[in-house]
Write a protein that holds these residues in place. Structure first.
Motif, PDB file in Angstrom:
ATOM      1  N   LEU A  87       0.828  -1.212   0.000  1.00  0.00           N
ATOM      2  CA  LEU A  87       0.000   0.000   0.000  1.00  0.00           C
ATOM      3  C   LEU A  87       0.862   1.262   0.000  1.00  0.00           C
ATOM      4  O   LEU A  87       0.650   2.170  -0.811  1.00  0.00           O
ATOM      5  CB  LEU A  87      -0.926  -0.001   1.217  1.00  0.00           C
ATOM      6  N   PHE A  88       1.858   1.318   0.881  1.00  0.00           N
ATOM      7  CA  PHE A  88       2.726   2.487   0.946  1.00  0.00           C
ATOM      8  C   PHE A  88       3.548   2.626  -0.334  1.00  0.00           C
ATOM      9  O   PHE A  88       3.788   3.744  -0.802  1.00  0.00           O
ATOM     10  CB  PHE A  88       3.644   2.424   2.163  1.00  0.00           C
ATOM     11  N   GLY A  89       3.974   1.521  -0.889  1.00  0.00           N
ATOM     12  CA  GLY A  89       4.699   1.563  -2.160  1.00  0.00           C
ATOM     13  C   GLY A  89       3.827   2.115  -3.273  1.00  0.00           C
ATOM     14  O   GLY A  89       4.275   2.926  -4.094  1.00  0.00           O
ATOM     15  N   HIS A  90       2.575   1.697  -3.288  1.00  0.00           N
ATOM     16  CA  HIS A  90       1.632   2.195  -4.300  1.00  0.00           C
ATOM     17  C   HIS A  90       1.416   3.699  -4.135  1.00  0.00           C
ATOM     18  O   HIS A  90       1.399   4.442  -5.117  1.00  0.00           O
ATOM     19  CB  HIS A  90       0.311   1.430  -4.185  1.00  0.00           C
ATOM     20  N   ASP A 114       4.290   5.770  -5.409  1.00  0.00           N
ATOM     21  CA  ASP A 114       4.433   5.802  -6.865  1.00  0.00           C
ATOM     22  C   ASP A 114       3.566   6.884  -7.499  1.00  0.00           C
ATOM     23  O   ASP A 114       3.614   7.086  -8.696  1.00  0.00           O
ATOM     24  CB  ASP A 114       4.055   4.448  -7.471  1.00  0.00           C
ATOM     25  N   GLY A 115       2.795   7.597  -6.701  1.00  0.00           N
ATOM     26  CA  GLY A 115       1.886   8.626  -7.204  1.00  0.00           C
ATOM     27  C   GLY A 115       2.608   9.865  -7.690  1.00  0.00           C
ATOM     28  O   GLY A 115       3.844   9.955  -7.696  1.00  0.00           O
ATOM     29  N   ASP A 116       1.817  10.854  -8.085  1.00  0.00           N
ATOM     30  CA  ASP A 116       2.338  12.082  -8.684  1.00  0.00           C
ATOM     31  C   ASP A 116       3.239  12.880  -7.753  1.00  0.00           C
ATOM     32  O   ASP A 116       4.161  13.548  -8.201  1.00  0.00           O
ATOM     33  CB  ASP A 116       1.184  12.983  -9.143  1.00  0.00           C
ATOM     34  N   ARG A 117       2.966  12.850  -6.464  1.00  0.00           N
ATOM     35  CA  ARG A 117       3.758  13.648  -5.524  1.00  0.00           C
ATOM     36  C   ARG A 117       5.111  13.023  -5.219  1.00  0.00           C
ATOM     37  O   ARG A 117       5.978  13.681  -4.668  1.00  0.00           O
ATOM     38  CB  ARG A 117       2.995  13.860  -4.227  1.00  0.00           C
ATOM     39  N   GLY A 118       5.279  11.777  -5.524  1.00  0.00           N
ATOM     40  CA  GLY A 118       6.553  11.121  -5.287  1.00  0.00           C
ATOM     41  C   GLY A 118       6.681  10.586  -3.873  1.00  0.00           C
ATOM     42  O   GLY A 118       5.735  10.589  -3.092  1.00  0.00           O
ATOM     43  N   ALA A 164      12.597   2.145  -1.245  1.00  0.00           N
ATOM     44  CA  ALA A 164      12.246   2.658  -2.571  1.00  0.00           C
ATOM     45  C   ALA A 164      13.123   3.843  -2.966  1.00  0.00           C
ATOM     46  O   ALA A 164      13.589   3.926  -4.112  1.00  0.00           O
ATOM     47  CB  ALA A 164      10.768   3.047  -2.596  1.00  0.00           C
ATOM     48  N   LEU A 165      13.357   4.761  -2.037  1.00  0.00           N
ATOM     49  CA  LEU A 165      14.226   5.903  -2.325  1.00  0.00           C
ATOM     50  C   LEU A 165      15.644   5.451  -2.666  1.00  0.00           C
ATOM     51  O   LEU A 165      16.277   5.984  -3.576  1.00  0.00           O
ATOM     52  CB  LEU A 165      14.248   6.868  -1.136  1.00  0.00           C
ATOM     53  N   THR A 166      16.126   4.461  -1.932  1.00  0.00           N
ATOM     54  CA  THR A 166      17.469   3.945  -2.201  1.00  0.00           C
ATOM     55  C   THR A 166      17.541   3.299  -3.578  1.00  0.00           C
ATOM     56  O   THR A 166      18.510   3.499  -4.312  1.00  0.00           O
ATOM     57  CB  THR A 166      17.891   2.944  -1.112  1.00  0.00           C
ATOM     58  N   SER A 167      16.516   2.544  -3.935  1.00  0.00           N
ATOM     59  CA  SER A 167      16.534   1.926  -5.265  1.00  0.00           C
ATOM     60  C   SER A 167      16.429   2.988  -6.360  1.00  0.00           C
ATOM     61  O   SER A 167      17.024   2.834  -7.430  1.00  0.00           O
ATOM     62  CB  SER A 167      15.421   0.889  -5.404  1.00  0.00           C
ATOM     63  N   ASP A 168      15.708   4.092  -6.095  1.00  0.00           N
ATOM     64  CA  ASP A 168      15.659   5.189  -7.065  1.00  0.00           C
ATOM     65  C   ASP A 168      17.031   5.822  -7.249  1.00  0.00           C
ATOM     66  O   ASP A 168      17.438   6.129  -8.366  1.00  0.00           O
ATOM     67  CB  ASP A 168      14.666   6.267  -6.608  1.00  0.00           C
ATOM     68  N   VAL A 169      17.734   6.035  -6.156  1.00  0.00           N
ATOM     69  CA  VAL A 169      19.070   6.622  -6.227  1.00  0.00           C
ATOM     70  C   VAL A 169      20.018   5.668  -6.951  1.00  0.00           C
ATOM     71  O   VAL A 169      20.854   6.096  -7.750  1.00  0.00           O
ATOM     72  CB  VAL A 169      19.590   6.961  -4.810  1.00  0.00           C
ATOM     73  N   SER A 190      11.734  14.804 -12.770  1.00  0.00           N
ATOM     74  CA  SER A 190      12.522  13.573 -12.900  1.00  0.00           C
ATOM     75  C   SER A 190      13.038  13.081 -11.555  1.00  0.00           C
ATOM     76  O   SER A 190      13.441  11.946 -11.421  1.00  0.00           O
ATOM     77  CB  SER A 190      13.697  13.781 -13.862  1.00  0.00           C
ATOM     78  N   MET A 191      13.018  13.958 -10.529  1.00  0.00           N
ATOM     79  CA  MET A 191      13.545  13.580  -9.228  1.00  0.00           C
ATOM     80  C   MET A 191      12.445  13.419  -8.173  1.00  0.00           C
ATOM     81  O   MET A 191      12.725  13.257  -7.021  1.00  0.00           O
ATOM     82  CB  MET A 191      14.551  14.627  -8.731  1.00  0.00           C
TER      83      MET A 191
END
Length: 147
Positions: free
Chosen positions: A9-12, A15-19, A67-72, A142-143
């Motif tokens: 749920l938190f991952g979903h 993934d929204g517009d606000r990041g 999730a933030l770490t995988s994005d980085v 993009s960030m």
């Protein structure tokens, strides 16, 4: 038992517009408030609600940090980023309880430990909020989902 369900749920949500970052800041604040409430003389049901808030926020923070770490890691050497993250996560998990026991051993109260934790989470929320509001890097399209 709820982590597999709440993490999805938190991952979903992240993934929204606000990041991810605004959600991360929100759960840092919730954790700070929960730890702060846990030291108060509250009726049992309200105290248990504060404990549950901290536990739910902990699940959210774990999911969002992963999730933030995988994005980085996407924009860099993924092996290096993920190895550093894992080492720091494990060292923090080992040193956190050790520090709490040390503070209790030198005569500080459990209230001090919980309030210190609340202050640390609040300071982290302020720092990340400041970055998000003041630095366009954190708001750029993009960030939005990366630190």
């Amino acid at each position: 038992m709820w982590e597999p369900f709440l993490a999805v749920l938190f991952g979903h949500w992240s993934d929204g517009d606000r990041g991810r970052l605004p959600l991360f800041i929100l759960f840092l604040i919730m954790t700070a408030l929960g730890y702060g409430a846990m030291v108060l003389s509250l009726p049992l049901i309200i105290w248990l609600a504060a404990v549950i808030v901290v536990m739910v926020a902990s699940t959210a923070l774990t999911t969002l940090i992963d999730a933030l770490t995988s994005d980085v890691a996407k924009g860099q050497d993924a092996n290096r980023v993920m190895t550093s993250y894992t080492v720091f996560l494990d060292v923090g998990a080992a040193l956190g309880p050790l520090l709490a026991y040390f503070l209790l051993d030198i005569g500080l109260s459990l209230t001090f430990v919980y309030l210190s934790s609340a202050v640390i989470f609040l300071l982290l929320a302020v720092q990340w909020g400041w970055c998000y509001l003041r630095d366009p890097f954190y708001r750029h399209d993009s960030m939005r989902k990366a630190v």
